[in-house]
Write an enzyme that holds these catalytic residues in place. Structure first.
Site, mmCIF file in Angstrom:
data_model
loop_
_atom_site.group_PDB
_atom_site.id
_atom_site.type_symbol
_atom_site.label_atom_id
_atom_site.label_comp_id
_atom_site.label_asym_id
_atom_site.label_seq_id
_atom_site.Cartn_x
_atom_site.Cartn_y
_atom_site.Cartn_z
ATOM 1 N N ASP A 1 -2.512 9.862 13.591
ATOM 2 C CA ASP A 1 -3.069 9.467 12.288
ATOM 3 C C ASP A 1 -3.884 8.180 12.429
ATOM 4 O OD1 ASP A 1 -3.551 9.899 9.603
ATOM 5 O OD2 ASP A 1 -1.795 8.794 8.928
ATOM 6 N N LYS B 1 5.569 4.497 0.632
ATOM 7 C CA LYS B 1 5.039 3.201 0.217
ATOM 8 C C LYS B 1 5.477 2.114 1.198
ATOM 9 C CE LYS B 1 5.054 4.415 -4.704
ATOM 10 N NZ LYS B 1 5.578 4.075 -6.052
ATOM 11 N N VAL B 2 4.653 1.051 1.289
ATOM 12 C CA VAL B 2 4.921 -0.064 2.190
ATOM 13 C C VAL B 2 5.095 -1.336 1.360
ATOM 14 C CG1 VAL B 2 4.140 -1.372 4.194
ATOM 15 C CG2 VAL B 2 3.507 1.042 3.959
ATOM 16 N N GLY C 1 0.838 -1.198 0.000
ATOM 17 C CA GLY C 1 0.000 0.000 0.000
ATOM 18 C C GLY C 1 0.867 1.239 0.000
ATOM 19 N N GLY D 1 0.675 5.655 1.224
ATOM 20 C CA GLY D 1 -0.067 6.699 1.920
ATOM 21 C C GLY D 1 0.708 7.987 1.945
#
EC number: 2.7.11.1
Length: 669
Positions: A466, A355-356, A349, A351
């Site tokens: 968050d 990136k991950v 994913g 955000g």
């Protein structure tokens, strides 16, 4: 006289016919070498008499049925007893399997069913359909959330659906200890199973091979088979299936009778042996060894030529102050290899901060690596110190942060990999089965517990900053774990945080963030938006909807004012729903997003509200601050489309300045 003899003769013949019919459906197979069974798929009888349902290949299924139907003349005689021995053998190099089922079916033709979690019994169309006319006792070795499985080692009773009407962890009753003992289905060892039906009650009993039938059944459930089989006829047999989870599934012996008294006992000394599958290990040939040596020489020369280039490519930034964090630091090279060069196929994913990627380290197993862009050197020491401190925090509902790596203009954060992904995939992705209310509430409680620990139980107060569904990860048991601590900040208990940064995601950010900065009350606000997001099945900000539905806080409050608060819940929610619990969580979400920070509850109180140990305050949609949503927008206009918007923010801590840029997507990521 002649008429009487004739009547006696007719009765005698009918009696012989009944006895013959009964004998045709009573049998014992100590191995299946002489058995005449119907088989399909990959099911077959091996030369040693072993009935093999699956052959170790993926995405396959196999069925085996006794060819003659089991018939009853009246509901009162609707009874049978069966005893079989099975073995589920893991395939070397693979994890688990999807289990087997003992089946009662109106038809032997189950070829239209699907493999994998459907166990070869149903497909997506027939699952849950009364017209399936099928009852099964499942020995399930995989956890399927869509069917509300209790674990990956359980026994269940299914009627026209894989959502079991009764299930329990696999076990057997020990006569010596007087209690149930756990039994592992996917062990490769033979397991005895008895299924007895009579008086509209179905009993299931398990035991290891050399133990006599326990006096207590493992599972007992009232069920009227004449309702499922109105024709009073069905076939009995077995079904097995594999998917990406693979195992070998065998039946060693089987006996059947119309009652427990006449059921013949299997002779375990005559049962065929279960093969032990081992990974193939053939010695390399001389030619192969020579080729490998030549290849090694070529590779060695190539590596030598590229040595200087690779050192520059994998160059890292290491400073004196980082020595104390040595155990928490990973080399860039190790992370590069673990993620296959940060290959896009391993992208989990992306955000606001980067990136991950999914990776595998020999020492840590599966990991998740987040690449955070960070060009500013000022404040890096403080940031790394907080990341390492975060890794020292241990809580069952927090994604463990394992460490970090620094390289040029980026920071890499390493955490444990969560196999079931993030919560938002199950809320907003139609390809995933929507969660039931019970599971959603458990996840909400998990995250509340984690935040309460961060605010009150940790050595320092930890502000997450968050909180949202995409940052809630799900472990193997679908427990909620709070993750992504790239924005987290620390401060001492009883002191104000030294940060003025307004970072986060639109819809989750408290209105006062731009003026007073982050504190525990702003985290509570984000948690309130998260409560509404999970319960309503929509993001806090939805620009594509009508104006009055843009912001979830205002919309839920308006639903309350219109006396239709329950109507705000996610319409796709499955299973039983407690209206009282749903309304309580929605009201708690509005209380947490109160426009007046001092009127928001603490995380400690929130945990008690959710656990029922503390009643929610008496509030209404007209109470001060309730529903007064003022979205925090760093810019001039609210979002009108899901386009990307960039915000520049700064924070200070210990006289250091940490400058970041957060990319916040309009779709809430």
């Amino acid at each position: 006289m002649a008429q009487g003899l004739h009547l006696i003769w007719v009765i005698f013949c009918l009696h012989l016919i009944c006895i013959s019919s009964q004998q045709e459906t009573e049998f014992i197979f100590n191995g299946f070498g002489q058995a005449d069974l119907y088989t399909d798929g990959v099911a077959k009888i091996l030369p040693n008499g072993l009935l093999q349902l699956t052959d170790g290949s993926g995405q396959k299924m196999g069925h085996a049925f006794f060819k003659k139907p089991f018939e009853f003349k009246s509901p009162r005689s609707f009874s049978f007893s069966t005893h079989f021995v099975c073995a589920l053998v893991p395939k070397p190099g693979f994890i688990g399997g999807h289990g087997i089922a003992f089946v009662l079916s109106a038809s032997m033709d189950l070829t239209q069913a699907d493999a994998t979690q459907f166990l070869g019994l149903f497909n997506i169309s027939t699952q849950g359909s009364p017209s399936s006319h099928l009852v099964a006792v499942e020995l399930d070795t995989a956890l399927s959330a869509e069917f509300d499985d209790i674990d990956a080692n359980h026994v269940g009773i299914d009627v026209n659906s894989l959502m079991s009407i009764a299930s329990t962890p696999a076990a057997y009753f020990s006569e010596i200890d007087g209690e149930n003992k756990s039994i592992k289905l996917l062990s490769g060892d033979p397991i005895q199973v008895w299924v007895d039906y009579g008086g509209n009650v179905l009993n299931v009993t398990l035991a290891p091979l050399k133990i006599q039938k326990p006096s207590r059944p493992l599972l007992s459930r009232s069920i009227n088979l004449s309702e499922t089989f109105p024709d009073r006829k069905f076939f009995l047999g077995f079904s097995g299936a594999t998917g990406t989870l693979i195992s070998y599934q065998y039946i060693l012996g089987w006996s059947l009778s119309r009652n427990k008294v006449s059921l013949q006992t299997l002779d375990v000394t005559k049962l065929p042996r279960v093969p032990r599958h081992r990974a193939k290990n053939k010695g390399p040939s001389v030619v192969l060894i020579v080729l490998l040596i030549l290849l090694a020489i070529i590779v060695f020369l190539a590596l030598g030529a590229a040595y200087v280039y690779r050192r520059r490519k994998y160059a890292e930034i290491r400073e004196e102050w980082e020595k104390e964090y040595g155990p928490h630091r990973f080399s860039y090279k190790d992370l590069y290899i673990a993620t296959n060069g940060f290959n896009k196929d391993g992208l989990l994913g992306k955000g606001g901060f980067g990136k991950v990627y999914k990776g595998t380290l020999p020492s840590k197993g599966q990991i998740a690596v987040k690449r955070v862009s960070h060009d500013a050197e000022e404040g890096m020491k403080q940031f790394v110190a907080e990341i390492v401190s975060m890794g020292n925090l241990k809580h069952k509902n927090m994604v463990p942060l394992l460490g970090y790596c620094r390289r040029k203009g980026e920071l890499l954060l390493v955490s444990e990999y969560m196999p079931n992904g993030s919560l938002d995939q199950y809320l907003f992705n139609d390809e995933k089965p929507p969660f039931s209310w019970r599971r959603r509430l458990l996840i909400i409680k998990d995250i509340a517990t984690a935040l309460n620990y961060m605010h009150t139980g940790a050595p320092q107060v930890v502000l997450h900053r968050d909180i949202k569904a995409s940052n809630v990860m799900l472990d193997t048991e679908f427990n909620g774990r709070l993750g992504d601590f790239g924005m987290a900040r620390f401060h001492d208990h009883g002191k104000d945080p030294a940060t003025t940064a307004a970072v986060g995601t639109i819809g989750y950010m408290a209105p006062e963030l731009a003026t007073v900065g982050a504190c525990t009350a702003t985290d509570v606000y984000g948690f309130g938006a998260f409560l509404l997001e999970v319960t309503c099945g929509r993001r806090p900000v939805e620009p594509g909807l009508s104006a009055e539905r843009w912001y979830i806080v205002k919309w839920v409050c308006e639903c309350w004012k219109m006396a239709s608060l329950l109507g705000a819940r996610d319409p796709r929610m499955r299973g039983e729903i407690s209206a009282e619990e749903v309304e309580m969580v929605l009201k708690l979400g509005l209380l947490c997003t109160n426009g007046v920070p001092d009127l928001r509850p603490s995380m400690e109180d929130i945990v008690q509200y959710l656990n029922g140990s503390l009643e929610l305050p008496d509030i209404s949609p007209n109470s001060p601050g309730i529903g007064s949503f003022t979205p925090l927008i760093i810019g001039s206009n609210p979002p009108v489309s899901p386009s990307t918007k960039t915000f520049y923010t700064s924070s200070s801590a210990n006289d250091s300045t940490f400058v970041t840029h957060s990319i916040i997507h309009g779709d809430g990521r």
